[in-house]
Motif scaffolding. Structure first.
Motif, PDB file in Angstrom:
ATOM      1  N   GLY A  75       0.800  -1.223   0.000  1.00 27.46           N
ATOM      2  CA  GLY A  75       0.000   0.000   0.000  1.00 27.46           C
ATOM      3  C   GLY A  75       0.828   1.265   0.000  1.00 27.46           C
ATOM      4  N   LYS A  76       0.230   2.331   0.567  1.00 24.81           N
ATOM      5  CA  LYS A  76       0.847   3.657   0.635  1.00 24.81           C
ATOM      6  C   LYS A  76       0.919   4.075   2.101  1.00 24.81           C
ATOM      7  CE  LYS A  76      -2.638   4.939  -1.739  1.00 24.81           C
ATOM      8  NZ  LYS A  76      -3.676   5.763  -2.431  1.00 24.81           N
ATOM      9  N   PRO A  77       1.941   3.622   2.814  1.00 21.79           N
ATOM     10  CA  PRO A  77       1.967   3.759   4.268  1.00 21.79           C
ATOM     11  C   PRO A  77       1.939   5.207   4.749  1.00 21.79           C
ATOM     12  CG  PRO A  77       3.621   2.205   3.512  1.00 21.79           C
ATOM     13  CD  PRO A  77       3.105   2.908   2.299  1.00 21.79           C
ATOM     14  N   THR A  78       1.379   5.378   5.941  1.00 27.17           N
ATOM     15  CA  THR A  78       1.329   6.686   6.582  1.00 27.17           C
ATOM     16  C   THR A  78       1.687   6.523   8.052  1.00 27.17           C
ATOM     17  OG1 THR A  78      -0.043   8.644   6.892  1.00 27.17           O
ATOM     18  CG2 THR A  78      -1.143   6.526   7.110  1.00 27.17           C
ATOM     19  N   MET A 146       0.121  -5.389  10.092  1.00 28.76           N
ATOM     20  CA  MET A 146      -0.669  -5.019   8.921  1.00 28.76           C
ATOM     21  C   MET A 146       0.038  -3.988   8.046  1.00 28.76           C
ATOM     22  SD  MET A 146      -2.857  -7.141   9.699  1.00 28.76           S
ATOM     23  CE  MET A 146      -3.825  -7.009   8.205  1.00 28.76           C
ATOM     24  N   CYS A 147       0.920  -3.182   8.636  1.00 28.13           N
ATOM     25  CA  CYS A 147       1.612  -2.151   7.865  1.00 28.13           C
ATOM     26  C   CYS A 147       3.040  -2.016   8.363  1.00 28.13           C
ATOM     27  CB  CYS A 147       0.879  -0.812   7.980  1.00 28.13           C
ATOM     28  SG  CYS A 147       1.595   0.467   6.906  1.00 28.13           S
ATOM     29  N   GLN A 148       3.931  -2.839   7.817  1.00 31.45           N
ATOM     30  CA  GLN A 148       5.299  -2.845   8.311  1.00 31.45           C
ATOM     31  C   GLN A 148       6.049  -1.566   7.974  1.00 31.45           C
ATOM     32  OE1 GLN A 148       6.411  -6.352   5.841  1.00 31.45           O
ATOM     33  NE2 GLN A 148       8.246  -5.164   5.335  1.00 31.45           N
ATOM     34  N   SER A 149       5.590  -0.807   6.972  1.00 31.69           N
ATOM     35  CA  SER A 149       6.286   0.418   6.575  1.00 31.69           C
ATOM     36  C   SER A 149       5.700   1.679   7.203  1.00 31.69           C
ATOM     37  CB  SER A 149       6.257   0.564   5.048  1.00 31.69           C
ATOM     38  OG  SER A 149       6.930  -0.519   4.437  1.00 31.69           O
ATOM     39  N   CYS A 150       4.626   1.529   7.960  1.00 32.81           N
ATOM     40  CA  CYS A 150       4.044   2.693   8.630  1.00 32.81           C
ATOM     41  C   CYS A 150       4.952   3.161   9.767  1.00 32.81           C
ATOM     42  CB  CYS A 150       2.666   2.358   9.197  1.00 32.81           C
ATOM     43  SG  CYS A 150       1.346   2.262   7.969  1.00 32.81           S
ATOM     44  N   ILE A 332      -5.490  -3.942  14.167  1.00 31.63           N
ATOM     45  CA  ILE A 332      -5.469  -4.599  12.856  1.00 31.63           C
ATOM     46  C   ILE A 332      -6.144  -3.698  11.830  1.00 31.63           C
ATOM     47  CG2 ILE A 332      -6.456  -6.504  11.519  1.00 31.63           C
ATOM     48  CD1 ILE A 332      -5.935  -8.319  13.951  1.00 31.63           C
ATOM     49  N   ILE A 333      -7.328  -3.196  12.161  1.00 30.52           N
ATOM     50  CA  ILE A 333      -8.048  -2.302  11.242  1.00 30.52           C
ATOM     51  C   ILE A 333      -7.307  -0.979  11.090  1.00 30.52           C
ATOM     52  CG2 ILE A 333     -10.183  -1.004  10.891  1.00 30.52           C
ATOM     53  CD1 ILE A 333     -10.423  -4.017  10.315  1.00 30.52           C
ATOM     54  N   ALA A 334      -6.758  -0.454  12.186  1.00 30.70           N
ATOM     55  CA  ALA A 334      -5.976   0.784  12.092  1.00 30.70           C
ATOM     56  C   ALA A 334      -4.790   0.597  11.160  1.00 30.70           C
ATOM     57  CB  ALA A 334      -5.507   1.221  13.478  1.00 30.70           C
ATOM     58  N   GLY A 335      -4.140  -0.578  11.240  1.00 31.35           N
ATOM     59  CA  GLY A 335      -3.014  -0.851  10.371  1.00 31.35           C
ATOM     60  C   GLY A 335      -3.403  -0.888   8.911  1.00 31.35           C
ATOM     61  N   ILE A 336      -4.589  -1.417   8.619  1.00 39.58           N
ATOM     62  CA  ILE A 336      -5.061  -1.448   7.227  1.00 39.58           C
ATOM     63  C   ILE A 336      -5.350  -0.034   6.735  1.00 39.58           C
ATOM     64  CG2 ILE A 336      -6.889  -2.269   5.687  1.00 39.58           C
ATOM     65  CD1 ILE A 336      -7.097  -4.751   7.485  1.00 39.58           C
ATOM     66  N   PHE A 337      -5.980   0.784   7.566  1.00 38.91           N
ATOM     67  CA  PHE A 337      -6.177   2.190   7.189  1.00 38.91           C
ATOM     68  C   PHE A 337      -4.830   2.868   6.944  1.00 38.91           C
ATOM     69  CE2 PHE A 337     -10.615   2.229   8.885  1.00 38.91           C
ATOM     70  CZ  PHE A 337     -11.212   2.922   7.856  1.00 38.91           C
ATOM     71  N   GLY A 338      -3.861   2.570   7.816  1.00 36.15           N
ATOM     72  CA  GLY A 338      -2.545   3.172   7.640  1.00 36.15           C
ATOM     73  C   GLY A 338      -1.890   2.756   6.342  1.00 36.15           C
ATOM     74  N   GLY A 341      -3.404   4.413   3.118  1.00 35.23           N
ATOM     75  CA  GLY A 341      -2.832   5.729   2.861  1.00 35.23           C
ATOM     76  C   GLY A 341      -3.808   6.805   2.460  1.00 35.23           C
ATOM     77  N   ASN A 342      -5.121   6.580   2.680  1.00 37.04           N
ATOM     78  CA  ASN A 342      -6.131   7.565   2.261  1.00 37.04           C
ATOM     79  C   ASN A 342      -6.721   8.349   3.433  1.00 37.04           C
ATOM     80  OD1 ASN A 342      -6.077   6.719  -0.516  1.00 37.04           O
ATOM     81  ND2 ASN A 342      -7.232   4.906   0.102  1.00 37.04           N
TER      82      ASN A 342
END
Length: 405
Positions: A75-78, A146-150, A332-338, A341-342
């Motif tokens: 994805g597009k991490p934030t 869920m977002c290793q680059s966040c 988990i859901i927060a990581g997916i939102f992160g 990237g939107n």
């Protein structure tokens, strides 16, 4: 390929039966004190892999399991903020151990990927409390899974009072976090020293996604279950819980409502996902279920069962252990939102409801202490029972990719 190491007694579907009575540790027992928040983390003390429990093995779902189950692509991490109470001395090193084991890349205070601040933005951190430190370990690990680059921002409130936790949320906004995860809550019911608010500007800042847990006390017939705040606020993504199991189907996974409230071995400690029809928050225009005339919770759901737990590294319990509770599903859901990237450009709860085809619909189970007729009024039966389309315990379903996010 699963990266969760099977535990003693684990079944082929990933379920790990409780190894003895009293095996589930509720980190934050209900306080029922006015203005005091409860965290929603449940730990499997029988799965602790440490010197005191040499027969245990590293158990629970890891990042590859969860990414597979929810079909999450790159994805597009934030920047994700984790808001919790009290200090956590080993936050950076414990997170490093988790990420090293799963080969996620380092995210520490040393390299700047992890930033830890108090509720006022300072670096003098609160006194630690082992229960909430465990909550923070779970939150940081699941966001990483869920977002290793966040990049991660951990904001530690002075204590678990509503005023201090909400001040920490405001500080997370000031510090530039786009997604803000809150794995705690308090019942709306005044009889439970809750009461809540119809709206709260702390959770209404445009350009930020607020995610919160639906609770672990079921759908209203148990100890102060039903709607929780901040989860029931219409500006918050309210996250319920499921039992996620491996399955011989096209997806490779199946999910039902998480409900272990009546498990005899649990002795009342295992919990079940919260849900409810708010008594104080008006129904937002974009929420289109018809039985509940106020705000319905939850919006979405993810893994939370203590029988199919997630692996967590926490030195407070000796190292590797396993967790459940909506304190697992929320980050988990927060990581997916992160990862999507939107967050800076969406009204997050509304976006989910407007993209409801991008979920795995969960159609079986309920979150009552006992599935008795009349547990929910006929008009809002779906608030406690899963079924086709929207229902209270699992919301619109669990994530199928990131298109809804």
């Amino acid at each position: 390929q699963s990266d969760g190491v099977a535990a003693m007694g684990a079944q082929g579907d990933g379920e790990i039966p409780l190894l003895h009575a009293g095996a589930v540790n509720r980190l934050c027992p209900p306080e029922h004190q006015a203005g005091r928040m409860e965290c929603f983390a449940l730990e499997r003390s029988d799965l602790r892999a440490n010197d005191l429990n040499p027969d245990a093995t590293h158990a629970g779902y890891g990042p590859a399991d969860l990414l597979s189950a929810y079909n999450i692509p790159p994805g597009k991490p934030t920047r994700i903020a984790i808001v919790d109470a009290y200090g956590y001395t080993r936050a950076s090193s414990d997170l490093a151990a988790y990420r090293t084991y799963y080969k996620l890349g380092q995210c520490t205070t040393g390299n700047g990927c992890l930033v830890i601040r108090n509720q006022n933005g300072g670096t003098t951190l609160p006194v630690p409390k082992v229960s909430w430190s465990g909550e923070q370990a779970l939150d940081l690990d699941m966001a990483s899974a869920m977002c290793q680059s966040c990049h991660l921002l951990l904001i530690e409130a002075n204590d678990n009072s509503t005023s201090n936790l909400y001040a920490a949320v405001s500080e997370a906004v000031k510090q530039g976090a786009i997604v803000i995860s809150n794995s705690y809550g308090i019942s709306e019911a005044k009889s439970c020293d809750g009461g809540g608010q119809a709206s709260n500007p702390t959770f209404s800042t445009a350009g930020h996604v607020f995610v919160a847990a639906a609770g672990d006390q079921g759908g209203g017939l148990t100890d102060c279950g039903g709607p929780q705040q901040p989860c029931s606020l219409s500006t918050v993504v309210c996250v319920g819980g499921t039992l996620l199991a491996r399955a011989n189907n096209a997806r490779g996974w199946s999910e039902t409502v998480w409900n272990e409230l009546a498990d005899e071995v649990c002795s009342g400690s295992c919990g079940g996902t919260g849900s409810g029809c708010s008594t104080i928050v008006k129904k937002p225009a974009w929420q289109n279920d018809t039985g509940c005339h106020n705000r319905s919770e939850a919006d979405v759901a993810a893994e939370a069962s203590v029988l199919t737990p997630v692996a967590v590294y926490f030195t407070g319990y000796g190292g590797w252990t396993a967790f459940g509770g909506t304190s697992a599903s929320t980050p988990i859901i927060a990581g997916i939102f992160g990862k999507a990237g939107n967050g800076a450009s969406i009204n997050a709860p509304q976006r989910l409801w407007q993209n409801r085809t991008h979920f795995y619909d969960i159609t079986s189970g309920n979150n009552l202490y006992a599935p008795v007729t009349g547990g929910c009024a006929s008009s809002v039966h779906y608030i406690c029972y899963a079924g086709a389309g929207y229902d209270g315990p699992t919301g619109l379903g669990s994530p199928n990719g990131m298109d809804a996010f």
